[in-house]
Structures are given as C-alpha cells and as structure tokens.
Enzyme design. Structure first.
Site, PDB file in Angstrom:
ATOM      1  N   ASP A   1       0.847  -1.186   0.000  1.00  0.00           N
ATOM      2  CA  ASP A   1       0.000   0.000   0.000  1.00  0.00           C
ATOM      3  C   ASP A   1       0.887   1.241   0.000  1.00  0.00           C
ATOM      4  OD1 ASP A   1      -2.948   0.861   0.382  1.00  0.00           O
ATOM      5  OD2 ASP A   1      -1.826   2.143   1.778  1.00  0.00           O
TER       6      ASP A   1
ATOM      7  N   ASP B   1       0.079   4.360   1.288  1.00  0.00           N
ATOM      8  CA  ASP B   1      -0.006   5.306   2.418  1.00  0.00           C
ATOM      9  C   ASP B   1      -0.348   4.646   3.745  1.00  0.00           C
ATOM     10  OD1 ASP B   1      -3.353   6.662   1.684  1.00  0.00           O
ATOM     11  OD2 ASP B   1      -2.634   4.638   2.135  1.00  0.00           O
TER      12      ASP B   1
ATOM     13  N   ASP C   1     -12.483 -17.474  13.357  1.00  0.00           N
ATOM     14  CA  ASP C   1     -12.517 -18.915  13.624  1.00  0.00           C
ATOM     15  C   ASP C   1     -12.024 -19.725  12.411  1.00  0.00           C
ATOM     16  OD1 ASP C   1     -16.212 -19.143  13.687  1.00  0.00           O
ATOM     17  OD2 ASP C   1     -14.828 -18.535  12.103  1.00  0.00           O
TER      18      ASP C   1
ATOM     19  N   HIS D   1      -8.840 -22.068  12.593  1.00  0.00           N
ATOM     20  CA  HIS D   1      -8.990 -23.439  12.096  1.00  0.00           C
ATOM     21  C   HIS D   1      -7.791 -23.814  11.229  1.00  0.00           C
ATOM     22  CE1 HIS D   1     -11.535 -26.847  10.417  1.00  0.00           C
ATOM     23  NE2 HIS D   1     -10.616 -26.726   9.465  1.00  0.00           N
ATOM     24  N   GLU D   2      -7.425 -22.904  10.315  1.00  0.00           N
ATOM     25  CA  GLU D   2      -6.332 -23.213   9.377  1.00  0.00           C
ATOM     26  C   GLU D   2      -4.979 -23.284  10.086  1.00  0.00           C
ATOM     27  OE1 GLU D   2      -9.330 -23.458   6.740  1.00  0.00           O
ATOM     28  OE2 GLU D   2      -7.369 -24.369   6.837  1.00  0.00           O
TER      29      GLU D   2
ATOM     30  N   HIS E   1      -4.540 -26.477  11.894  1.00  0.00           N
ATOM     31  CA  HIS E   1      -4.091 -27.587  11.044  1.00  0.00           C
ATOM     32  C   HIS E   1      -2.565 -27.677  11.058  1.00  0.00           C
ATOM     33  CE1 HIS E   1      -7.661 -29.349   9.399  1.00  0.00           C
ATOM     34  NE2 HIS E   1      -8.063 -28.262   8.771  1.00  0.00           N
TER      35      HIS E   1
ATOM     36  N   TYR F   1      -4.946 -37.376   7.842  1.00  0.00           N
ATOM     37  CA  TYR F   1      -6.148 -36.706   7.373  1.00  0.00           C
ATOM     38  C   TYR F   1      -7.099 -37.653   6.643  1.00  0.00           C
ATOM     39  CZ  TYR F   1      -8.658 -32.341   6.277  1.00  0.00           C
ATOM     40  OH  TYR F   1      -9.565 -31.326   6.216  1.00  0.00           O
TER      41      TYR F   1
ATOM     42  N   GLU G   1      -9.825 -32.515  11.955  1.00  0.00           N
ATOM     43  CA  GLU G   1     -10.819 -31.480  11.671  1.00  0.00           C
ATOM     44  C   GLU G   1     -11.438 -30.919  12.951  1.00  0.00           C
ATOM     45  OE1 GLU G   1     -12.356 -29.567   9.267  1.00  0.00           O
ATOM     46  OE2 GLU G   1     -10.365 -29.997   8.482  1.00  0.00           O
TER      47      GLU G   1
ATOM     48  N   ASP H   1     -12.897 -17.793  18.976  1.00  0.00           N
ATOM     49  CA  ASP H   1     -14.130 -17.039  18.708  1.00  0.00           C
ATOM     50  C   ASP H   1     -15.268 -17.654  19.500  1.00  0.00           C
ATOM     51  OD1 ASP H   1     -16.452 -17.060  15.926  1.00  0.00           O
ATOM     52  OD2 ASP H   1     -16.303 -15.620  17.585  1.00  0.00           O
TER      53      ASP H   1
ATOM     54  N   GLU I   1     -19.290 -18.367  10.639  1.00  0.00           N
ATOM     55  CA  GLU I   1     -20.505 -17.557  10.484  1.00  0.00           C
ATOM     56  C   GLU I   1     -20.227 -16.171   9.915  1.00  0.00           C
ATOM     57  OE1 GLU I   1     -19.264 -18.536  13.337  1.00  0.00           O
ATOM     58  OE2 GLU I   1     -18.739 -16.672  14.354  1.00  0.00           O
TER      59      GLU I   1
ATOM     60  N   THR J   1     -22.284 -17.694   3.695  1.00  0.00           N
ATOM     61  CA  THR J   1     -23.523 -17.151   3.107  1.00  0.00           C
ATOM     62  C   THR J   1     -23.737 -15.694   3.544  1.00  0.00           C
ATOM     63  OG1 THR J   1     -24.875 -17.984   4.929  1.00  0.00           O
ATOM     64  CG2 THR J   1     -24.618 -19.412   2.983  1.00  0.00           C
TER      65      THR J   1
ATOM     66  N   ASP K   1     -26.463 -18.258  10.116  1.00  0.00           N
ATOM     67  CA  ASP K   1     -26.016 -19.616   9.806  1.00  0.00           C
ATOM     68  C   ASP K   1     -24.491 -19.674   9.788  1.00  0.00           C
ATOM     69  OD1 ASP K   1     -26.309 -19.704   6.146  1.00  0.00           O
ATOM     70  OD2 ASP K   1     -25.590 -18.160   7.526  1.00  0.00           O
TER      71      ASP K   1
ATOM     72  N   ASP L   1     -14.546 -37.268   0.850  1.00  0.00           N
ATOM     73  CA  ASP L   1     -14.061 -36.337   1.886  1.00  0.00           C
ATOM     74  C   ASP L   1     -13.063 -37.021   2.810  1.00  0.00           C
ATOM     75  OD1 ASP L   1     -13.885 -33.979   3.470  1.00  0.00           O
ATOM     76  OD2 ASP L   1     -15.542 -34.649   4.753  1.00  0.00           O
TER      77      ASP L   1
ATOM     78  N   HIS M   1     -14.905 -34.072   7.305  1.00  0.00           N
ATOM     79  CA  HIS M   1     -15.723 -32.897   7.639  1.00  0.00           C
ATOM     80  C   HIS M   1     -17.138 -33.293   8.037  1.00  0.00           C
ATOM     81  CE1 HIS M   1     -12.564 -31.068   5.025  1.00  0.00           C
ATOM     82  NE2 HIS M   1     -12.661 -30.098   5.898  1.00  0.00           N
TER      83      HIS M   1
END
Ligand code: S3B
Ligand code: CA
Ligand code: ZN
Length: 305
Positions: free
Chosen positions: A61, A63, A142, A146-147, A150, A161, A170, A181, A189, A193, A199, A225, A230
C-alpha cells in the site's frame, strides 16, 4: 535506508476498521509484522492476484491506509493471523505453529470465486468465495484459527487426514476455532452465506443442523471427503461442546492443547482421543476431579468408549 516497523489502519471483509502491524521499506508499506517474539520469524501476507501461484506477491500500500475493497481480505488474513499467534503464545506458551517462531505466511485472492481455505503444509491460503456461499474466507477469526491449527496439529499429533484420525484433525481445528471465537458455537458464520444471517459452516452445539452426526451410532462410513473428515468431526465436536459447556473454556483449552500436543498420535481414533483428553484432564486437574468426570461424561454421551 529508512526501513521501519509501522502501524497502519485497515478495513476488514465485514467493513470493520482495525490496526495493523506493517512495514515501511523504500517508499512502500507491506503487510509484514515484525513485532512478535518469533526470533526472526514474521507474520506476512501476500496476494495470489486471483491466480494459483503461491505465495504470490506481498500485499502493498502507498499510504498505510489499507481501505480499498480489494484489500479487505488481505487486512483480515494479516490481522487474524496475529490474533491467533498471540493466542497460542499467551495462552499455551507456543511460539507459532512449530513452537520455534516459524513465520506465518498467508495468501489471499487465491484463484477466482474459490469457496475454500487451506493450510498447504507451508502456508495458509484463502479464496475470495463466490459472494453467495462465502465472502472472502480470511474474514472470519474462527476460520483463520482453524487453518493455523491444522499446522499445529501437523507439527504435533500429526493426525492422519482420513477416517477417524482425520475427523479428529478437523475437530481440533474447529475446537480451537471456537476457543478463538467463543461468541457462538458456529464455525465460519462471519463469512458463510453473506446474504443469509445466523447460519454457519458447522455447529459444535448442533452438528446435525449442518448434516453432521453427533453420536458414534451415526458415524458415516464413506470414501468421500477422505473418509468423511468434515462429516464425522461432528462427533468429537459435540463432545467438545458438552465438555466446554460443563467445565468452561479456560480449563477445556488447557486439556485440549495438552491432549493435542502430548498424547494424540497420527493414527489416534475417537476412543484414543477420549483417553488422551482424560489423561490430560487427570494430569491437570486430577482423576477424581469434576473436570475429569465432565470429560468422561461428554464422550460417553456421544457413544465413544
Ligand atoms: C472452518 C474453516 C474450514 O472448514 O475451511 C475449509 C473450507 C471452507 C472448505 C474445505 C476445507 C476446509 C478446511 O480447512 O478443512
Ligand atoms: Ca464462530
Ligand atoms: Zn479443516
């Protein structure tokens, strides 16, 4: 040469303003945080510029006011990585994911409309989402927790995994996502969506509301999966919900951290996790404590022996 650690201001994915640890070098500001006790490591954020090459290029950036709409994902990835670093350092005395002050690198704007986030073994990677299923995924603390968890898991228990060990992998990421969180029992959340409120991606308190089992009797045997990592994570997640609801976050996070870093192994299954958490509870609070009994009760209730 006037290189210097600086403090910037940024706008996050959800329009919130936050203070950023940045760096000024040769007339440009970078999302490059040198303020942590990482003995040389830094927290650094880059952009893939909507392509797939990693790590991409440093976010810059002119400034030190990081307020452009296309900088929001960068701002949150950087800020939340710092929050998660501080959590592990201050609460668990762990210096980054490797406990040796490794740099934490995040890349945002990965591909286009990418509804995913992941740890690739070296860094975190976040898609921008398609605007319907997800907003830019770094916009949720969160999710970032989560990442990064891992990475912690990979360097400690090493939970493979797939199948039950993968579902535990997971679940550990979801549970530490909650610890970062704790305002709700939902995961993701803040970015899931964006046009629908209330949700989330998953729920610790009610896994079924997102198609996950919460009892061993409803374990899903599948090849998709990675064996439903998951999906079946709902079972240890529900046990965590019972545990936290009973003994509180302060004791639960100590027990979970000790189990993850001391007792769990790459092939641990759900029953092994119950034992690991009970051993951690016994170490920390005694095998006759109400804390120990709460952990046992939680795993009994989800049908894990
Ligand atoms: C809560 C964060 C999360 O689950 O990220 C993933 C998404 C959004 C898609 C696929 C995999 C993951 C993951 O990190 O397991
Ligand atoms: Ca949440
Ligand atoms: Zn995950």
């Amino acid at each position: 040469v006037t290189d210097a650690a600086t403090t910037g201001r940024g706008t996050g994915v959800n329009g919130d303003t936050k203070t950023l640890n940045t760096y000024f070098s040769n007339g440009t500001y970078y999302l490059y945080d040198t303020t942590k006790p990482m003995s040389g490591g830094v927290i650094q954020t880059a952009t893939a510029q909507n392509r797939s090459t990693l790590p991409g290029v440093y976010s810059t950036d002119a400034d030190n006011a990081w307020t452009a709409s296309n900088q929001r994902a960068d701002v949150d990835a950087h800020y939340y990585a710092g929050v998660v670093y501080d959590y592990y350092y201050n609460t668990h005395n762990r210096n980054s994911y490797d406990n040796r002050g490794a740099s934490i690198t995040s890349t945002v704007h990965y591909q286009t409309n990418y509804n995913n986030a992941f740890w690739n073994g070296s860094q975190m990677v976040y898609g921008d989402g398609d605007g319907t299923t997800f907003a830019p995924l770094s916009g949720a603390l969160d999710v970032v927790a989560h990442e990064i968890t891992h990475a912690v898991t990979e360097r400690t228990a090493g939970l493979q995994y797939q199948n039950q060990s993968g579902a535990l992998n997971e679940s550990m990421s979801d549970v530490f996502g909650y610890f970062l969180d704790p305002n709700d029992w939902l995961l993701g959340e803040d970015v899931y969506t964006p046009k629908v409120s209330g949700d989330g991606l998953r729920s610790l308190s009610n896994p079924e509301s997102y198609g996950q089992p919460s009892t061993m009797s409803n374990y899903v045997n599948t090849t998709s999966d990675n064996g439903g990592v998951h999906i079946n994570s709902g079972i240890p997640n529900k046990a965590a919900y019972y545990t936290i609801s009973s003994i509180g976050k302060a004791q639960a996070e100590k027990i979970y951290y000790r189990a993850l870093t001391t007792y769990l192994t790459p092939t641990s299954n759900f029953s092994n996790a119950k034992s690991a958490l009970l051993q951690a509870a016994s170490d920390l609070y005694g095998s006759n404590s109400s804390t120990y009994n709460a952990v046992k009760s939680a795993w009994d209730r989800v049908g894990v022996n």
